[in-house]
Design an enzyme around this catalytic site. Structure first.
Site, PDB file in Angstrom:
ATOM      1  N   THR A   1      18.272 -12.949  28.746  1.00  0.00           N
ATOM      2  CA  THR A   1      18.783 -12.717  30.235  1.00  0.00           C
ATOM      3  C   THR A   1      18.543 -11.329  30.881  1.00  0.00           C
ATOM      4  O   THR A   1      18.814 -10.509  29.842  1.00  0.00           O
ATOM      5  CB  THR A   1      20.005 -13.206  30.518  1.00  0.00           C
ATOM      6  OG1 THR A   1      20.429 -12.942  31.682  1.00  0.00           O
ATOM      7  CG2 THR A   1      20.940 -12.831  29.315  1.00  0.00           C
TER       8      THR A   1
ATOM      9  N   ASN B   1      24.209 -31.069  23.412  1.00  0.00           N
ATOM     10  CA  ASN B   1      25.393 -31.848  23.239  1.00  0.00           C
ATOM     11  C   ASN B   1      25.714 -32.363  24.582  1.00  0.00           C
ATOM     12  O   ASN B   1      27.152 -32.769  24.527  1.00  0.00           O
ATOM     13  CB  ASN B   1      26.295 -30.827  22.529  1.00  0.00           C
ATOM     14  CG  ASN B   1      26.746 -29.719  23.194  1.00  0.00           C
ATOM     15  OD1 ASN B   1      26.434 -29.470  24.300  1.00  0.00           O
ATOM     16  ND2 ASN B   1      27.456 -28.863  22.497  1.00  0.00           N
TER      17      ASN B   1
ATOM     18  N   ALA C   1      19.977 -23.850  24.561  1.00  0.00           N
ATOM     19  CA  ALA C   1      21.240 -24.111  24.556  1.00  0.00           C
ATOM     20  C   ALA C   1      22.136 -22.839  24.401  1.00  0.00           C
ATOM     21  O   ALA C   1      22.060 -21.938  23.448  1.00  0.00           O
ATOM     22  CB  ALA C   1      21.667 -24.877  23.208  1.00  0.00           C
TER      23      ALA C   1
ATOM     24  N   VAL D   1      16.746 -25.425  32.905  1.00  0.00           N
ATOM     25  CA  VAL D   1      15.461 -24.668  32.261  1.00  0.00           C
ATOM     26  C   VAL D   1      14.843 -25.586  31.248  1.00  0.00           C
ATOM     27  O   VAL D   1      13.767 -25.880  31.407  1.00  0.00           O
ATOM     28  CB  VAL D   1      15.765 -23.270  31.898  1.00  0.00           C
ATOM     29  CG1 VAL D   1      14.359 -22.589  31.754  1.00  0.00           C
ATOM     30  CG2 VAL D   1      16.607 -22.397  33.178  1.00  0.00           C
TER      31      VAL D   1
ATOM     32  N   PHE E   1      15.132 -13.366  34.861  1.00  0.00           N
ATOM     33  CA  PHE E   1      15.913 -12.560  36.154  1.00  0.00           C
ATOM     34  C   PHE E   1      16.550 -14.029  36.765  1.00  0.00           C
ATOM     35  O   PHE E   1      17.273 -14.830  36.115  1.00  0.00           O
ATOM     36  CB  PHE E   1      15.207 -11.728  36.845  1.00  0.00           C
ATOM     37  CG  PHE E   1      15.145 -10.365  36.279  1.00  0.00           C
ATOM     38  CD1 PHE E   1      14.738 -10.491  34.879  1.00  0.00           C
ATOM     39  CD2 PHE E   1      15.759  -9.450  37.065  1.00  0.00           C
ATOM     40  CE1 PHE E   1      14.695  -9.114  34.228  1.00  0.00           C
ATOM     41  CE2 PHE E   1      15.703  -8.191  36.054  1.00  0.00           C
ATOM     42  CZ  PHE E   1      15.020  -8.062  34.701  1.00  0.00           C
ATOM     43  N   ASN E   2      16.620 -14.180  38.239  1.00  0.00           N
ATOM     44  CA  ASN E   2      17.350 -15.178  38.816  1.00  0.00           C
ATOM     45  C   ASN E   2      16.346 -16.640  38.925  1.00  0.00           C
ATOM     46  O   ASN E   2      15.360 -16.521  39.673  1.00  0.00           O
ATOM     47  CB  ASN E   2      17.682 -14.722  39.947  1.00  0.00           C
ATOM     48  CG  ASN E   2      18.929 -14.034  40.107  1.00  0.00           C
ATOM     49  OD1 ASN E   2      19.122 -12.698  39.494  1.00  0.00           O
ATOM     50  ND2 ASN E   2      19.981 -14.391  40.634  1.00  0.00           N
TER      51      ASN E   2
ATOM     52  N   ASN F   1      29.672 -20.283  20.929  1.00  0.00           N
ATOM     53  CA  ASN F   1      28.517 -21.220  21.130  1.00  0.00           C
ATOM     54  C   ASN F   1      27.338 -20.357  21.161  1.00  0.00           C
ATOM     55  O   ASN F   1      26.359 -20.875  20.399  1.00  0.00           O
ATOM     56  CB  ASN F   1      28.805 -21.706  22.475  1.00  0.00           C
ATOM     57  CG  ASN F   1      27.863 -22.997  22.638  1.00  0.00           C
ATOM     58  OD1 ASN F   1      27.821 -23.767  21.800  1.00  0.00           O
ATOM     59  ND2 ASN F   1      27.281 -23.161  23.919  1.00  0.00           N
TER      60      ASN F   1
ATOM     61  N   TYR G   1      28.871 -12.587  28.301  1.00  0.00           N
ATOM     62  CA  TYR G   1      27.807 -13.324  28.394  1.00  0.00           C
ATOM     63  C   TYR G   1      26.415 -12.538  27.793  1.00  0.00           C
ATOM     64  O   TYR G   1      25.933 -13.103  26.934  1.00  0.00           O
ATOM     65  CB  TYR G   1      27.483 -14.192  29.658  1.00  0.00           C
ATOM     66  CG  TYR G   1      26.364 -14.708  30.134  1.00  0.00           C
ATOM     67  CD1 TYR G   1      25.380 -15.823  29.225  1.00  0.00           C
ATOM     68  CD2 TYR G   1      25.400 -14.239  31.100  1.00  0.00           C
ATOM     69  CE1 TYR G   1      24.296 -16.135  29.405  1.00  0.00           C
ATOM     70  CE2 TYR G   1      24.120 -14.607  31.346  1.00  0.00           C
ATOM     71  CZ  TYR G   1      23.695 -15.675  30.370  1.00  0.00           C
ATOM     72  OH  TYR G   1      22.297 -16.194  30.523  1.00  0.00           O
TER      73      TYR G   1
HETATM   74  N1  LIG Z   1      19.393 -20.550  35.018  1.00  0.00           N
HETATM   75  C1  LIG Z   1      19.354 -18.950  35.087  1.00  0.00           C
HETATM   76  O1  LIG Z   1      19.150 -18.353  36.051  1.00  0.00           O
HETATM   77  C2  LIG Z   1      19.177 -18.353  33.803  1.00  0.00           C
HETATM   78  C3  LIG Z   1      19.178 -17.022  33.738  1.00  0.00           C
HETATM   79  C4  LIG Z   1      18.802 -15.946  32.658  1.00  0.00           C
HETATM   80  C5  LIG Z   1      19.289 -16.719  31.460  1.00  0.00           C
HETATM   81  N2  LIG Z   1      19.335 -17.921  31.303  1.00  0.00           N
HETATM   82  C6  LIG Z   1      19.430 -18.806  29.905  1.00  0.00           C
HETATM   83  O2  LIG Z   1      18.647 -20.009  30.186  1.00  0.00           O
HETATM   84  C7  LIG Z   1      19.170 -21.120  29.262  1.00  0.00           C
HETATM   85  C8  LIG Z   1      19.193 -22.223  30.122  1.00  0.00           C
HETATM   86  O3  LIG Z   1      20.070 -22.020  31.226  1.00  0.00           O
HETATM   87  P1  LIG Z   1      20.330 -23.218  32.175  1.00  0.00           P
HETATM   88  O4  LIG Z   1      20.592 -22.675  33.336  1.00  0.00           O
HETATM   89  O5  LIG Z   1      19.340 -24.174  31.912  1.00  0.00           O
HETATM   90  O6  LIG Z   1      21.673 -23.909  31.630  1.00  0.00           O
HETATM   91  P2  LIG Z   1      22.403 -25.117  31.551  1.00  0.00           P
HETATM   92  O7  LIG Z   1      23.526 -25.102  31.443  1.00  0.00           O
HETATM   93  O8  LIG Z   1      21.662 -25.968  32.753  1.00  0.00           O
HETATM   94  O9  LIG Z   1      21.482 -25.704  30.220  1.00  0.00           O
HETATM   95  C9  LIG Z   1      22.013 -25.513  28.972  1.00  0.00           C
HETATM   96  C10 LIG Z   1      22.057 -26.633  28.026  1.00  0.00           C
HETATM   97  O10 LIG Z   1      22.604 -26.336  26.722  1.00  0.00           O
HETATM   98  C11 LIG Z   1      23.104 -27.526  26.209  1.00  0.00           C
HETATM   99  N3  LIG Z   1      24.259 -26.653  25.349  1.00  0.00           N
HETATM  100  C12 LIG Z   1      24.980 -25.895  25.538  1.00  0.00           C
HETATM  101  N4  LIG Z   1      25.801 -25.680  24.069  1.00  0.00           N
HETATM  102  C13 LIG Z   1      25.012 -26.245  23.228  1.00  0.00           C
HETATM  103  C14 LIG Z   1      25.396 -26.511  22.062  1.00  0.00           C
HETATM  104  N5  LIG Z   1      26.125 -25.793  21.163  1.00  0.00           N
HETATM  105  N6  LIG Z   1      24.607 -27.503  21.346  1.00  0.00           N
HETATM  106  C15 LIG Z   1      23.709 -28.171  21.992  1.00  0.00           C
HETATM  107  N7  LIG Z   1      23.381 -28.013  23.331  1.00  0.00           N
HETATM  108  C16 LIG Z   1      24.172 -27.185  24.037  1.00  0.00           C
HETATM  109  C17 LIG Z   1      24.068 -27.688  27.521  1.00  0.00           C
HETATM  110  O11 LIG Z   1      24.556 -29.194  27.395  1.00  0.00           O
HETATM  111  C18 LIG Z   1      23.048 -27.909  28.515  1.00  0.00           C
HETATM  112  O12 LIG Z   1      22.083 -29.128  28.777  1.00  0.00           O
HETATM  113  C19 LIG Z   1      20.683 -20.486  28.721  1.00  0.00           C
HETATM  114  O13 LIG Z   1      20.480 -20.130  27.529  1.00  0.00           O
HETATM  115  C20 LIG Z   1      20.682 -19.259  29.905  1.00  0.00           C
HETATM  116  O14 LIG Z   1      21.844 -18.206  29.129  1.00  0.00           O
HETATM  117  C21 LIG Z   1      19.393 -18.940  32.532  1.00  0.00           C
END
Ligand SMILES: NC(=O)c1ccc[n+]([C@@H]2O[C@H](COP(=O)([O-])OP(=O)(O)OC[C@H]3O[C@@H](n4cnc5c(N)ncnc54)[C@H](O)[C@@H]3O)[C@@H](O)[C@H]2O)c1
Length: 322
Positions: free
Chosen positions: A115, A34, A72, A14, A167-168, A90, A139
Site C-alpha cells: 500500500t 475467513n 487477506a 480487490v 494508491f486509492n 492478522n 496499518y
Molecule cells: N482498497 C484499497 O483502496 C487498498 C489500497 C491499498 C492496499 N489495499 C490492500 O489490498 C488488500 C485487499 O483490500 P480490500 O479493499 O479488497 O479489502 P477487503 O476487506 O474487501 O478484503 C480483504 C479480504 O481478506 C479477508 N481476510 C482478512 N483476514 C483474513 C485472514 N486472516 N484469513 C483469511 N481471510 C482474511 C477478508 O474476509 C476479506 O474478504 C488488503 O491487503 C489491503 O491492505 C487496499
C-alpha cells in the site's frame, strides 16, 4: 500458460476482482477467505472456495499450486491506530504463516497487496518506490513489515515475489465491487450520499496547499489494478522481490471527486466542512513508471467519471439485491 493460484482474501473487494480476471485468463483459482470483512457471494463462480484463515494456510497449500496472490488483511487505518495488535496479528503473523506454508509446500511465486500507506508523508510527489518508508499508522507499518519479510524470503529461499503498492483503488468490475463496513473510502462514501444512505459528505480541511485546498489523491480503477496482478504473476523472478507502485500518476482533489459524483449520479451531494484529520498528507500521487517498465502495465481506465460510473452501477445493483 494457465496455472493454479491461491487467492487469499478473494471474497473481498480487490481479491474478488483479481480472482475473476484470473478465471477469465483461463487459470484455476482457489479462494481462501475467513469472511471477516468479505462476502461469500463476492467469490467468483468458477473459483473453489475455502472458508478458512491464512494462519492455517498449510492445511490447503500443496505443490499443485503455481503461486499465491495475497490480499487477506485488515486495512482500516483508523482502527489500526486504536487496535494495533489486531493489525500485527492478522497482517504480520498471518502473512508469516502463509510464507511458511508456501515454503513448506514448495510454492515459490507470490504477489502481495502492499500500500501507499508504507510511505507515510511523502517528501516528494509523484512517489517513487525508492522514497523513504515512514508509515504514520500501524496499518502501513504492518504492510511494510510484510514487504521486508518478503524481501528476506526471496533472498534467502528463492521466492519469486512482487509487492504492488496500491494508491486509492475505486470502481467496480461487473458483479464485483467495494462494500466495506464501515466504509472509509471517498468514492463509496459519496455514493452513499447519492443513494440517500448518508445526509452529506464530510470534507476534512480546505486549507491544504492544493489547487482547491482539499486533499489530492491518485484513483486507480480496480480492473486496471487486476491487470497489473496478472502481469506481476508472470513477471515474478526467483530470488527477486520487485516492488511497484500502482496509480494513475494523476491526482484528483476531494472536491473534484464530489463534483464528479454529482455529474455521474445527478444528485446534489451536500457537503459538510470538517477539521483536518491528523496524518492526512496534502497530496498522494504515485509514479507508476516501474510498473509500466517492469510489468508492461498500461492502465486504460484513468478517467475519474468512468471509475465513478462503474462504482455507481455496482452500488445500485447491490442495493437492489439487499
Ligand atoms: N482498497 C484499497 O483502496 C487498498 C489500497 C491499498 C492496499 N489495499 C490492500 O489490498 C488488500 C485487499 O483490500 P480490500 O479493499 O479488497 O479489502 P477487503 O476487506 O474487501 O478484503 C480483504 C479480504 O481478506 C479477508 N481476510 C482478512 N483476514 C483474513 C485472514 N486472516 N484469513 C483469511 N481471510 C482474511 C477478508 O474476509 C476479506 O474478504 C488488503 O491487503 C489491503 O491492505 C487496499
Amino acid at each position: 500458460m494457465s496455472g493454479k493460484y491461491l487467492v487469499t482474501g478473494g471474497a473481498g473487494y480487490v481479491g474478488s476482482v483479481v480472482a475473476q480476471h484470473l478465471l477469465e485468463a483461463g487459470h484455476q483459482v482457489v479462494v481462501l477467505d475467513n469472511l471477516t470483512t468479505g462476502f461469500r457471494e463476492g467469490v467468483p463462480a468458477g473459483a473453489t472456495f475455502i472458508e478458512g484463515d491464512i494462519r492455517d494456510a498449510a492445511k490447503w497449500l500443496d505443490a499443485s499450486f503455481d503461486g499465491v496472490l495475497h490480499f487477506a488483511a485488515f486495512s482500516q487505518v483508523g482502527e489500526s491506530v486504536v487496535k494495533p495488535e489486531k493489525y500485527w496479528d492478522n497482517n504480520v503473523v498471518g502473512s508469516m504463516a502463509l510464507l511458511g506454508a508456501m515454503r513448506e509446500a514448495g510454492v515459490r511465486r507470490l504477489v502481495f497487496s502492499s500500500t501507499a500507506a508504507t510511505y507515510g508523508e511523502p517528501e516528494q510527489v509523484p512517489i517513487v518506490e525508492t522514497a523513504p518508508t515512514k508509515p504514520t499508522n500501524p496499518y502501513g507499518a504492518s504492510k511494510l513489515a510484510v514487504d521486508h519479510m518478503i524481501t528476506g524470503e526471496a533472498a534467502a529461499h528463492g521466492l519469486a515475489a512482487v509487492s504492488l503498492r496500491y494508491f486509492n483503488v475505486a470502481g467496480a468490475y461487473g458483479a464485483y465491487g467495494e462494500r466495506h463496513d464501515p466504509e472509509s473510502h471517498l468514492v463509496p462514501l459519496v455514493l452513499q450520499v447519492a443513494q440517500g444512505k448518508r445526509d452529506a459528505i464530510s470534507v476534512f480541511g480546505e486549507d491544504y496547499p492544493t489547487p482547491d485546498g482539499t486533499c489530492v489523491r491518485d484513483y486507480i480503477h480496480v480492473a486496471d489494478l487486476a491487470e497489473a496482478h496478472l502481469l506481476a504473476v508472470a513477471a515474478a523472478t526467483p530470488g527477486e522481490h520487485l516492488i511497484c507502485n500502482l496509480g494513475n500518476g494523476e491526482g484528483f482533489s476531494v472536491r473534484q471527486v464530489i463534483e464528479t459524483v454529482r455529474q455521474v449520479t445527478g444528485h446534489p451531494i451536500p457537503e459538510v466542512l470538517a477539521p483536518r484529520r491528523g496524518g492526512d498528507p496534502a497530496t498522494l500521487v504515485a509514479s507508476a513508471a516501474t510498473a509500466r517498465e517492469k510489468l508492461g502495465w498500461n492502465p486504460s481506465r484513468a478517467d475519474l467519471a468512468g471509475i465513478v460510473a462503474d462504482a455507481w452501477e455496482f452500488t445500485q445493483n447491490i442495493s437492489k439485491e439487499q
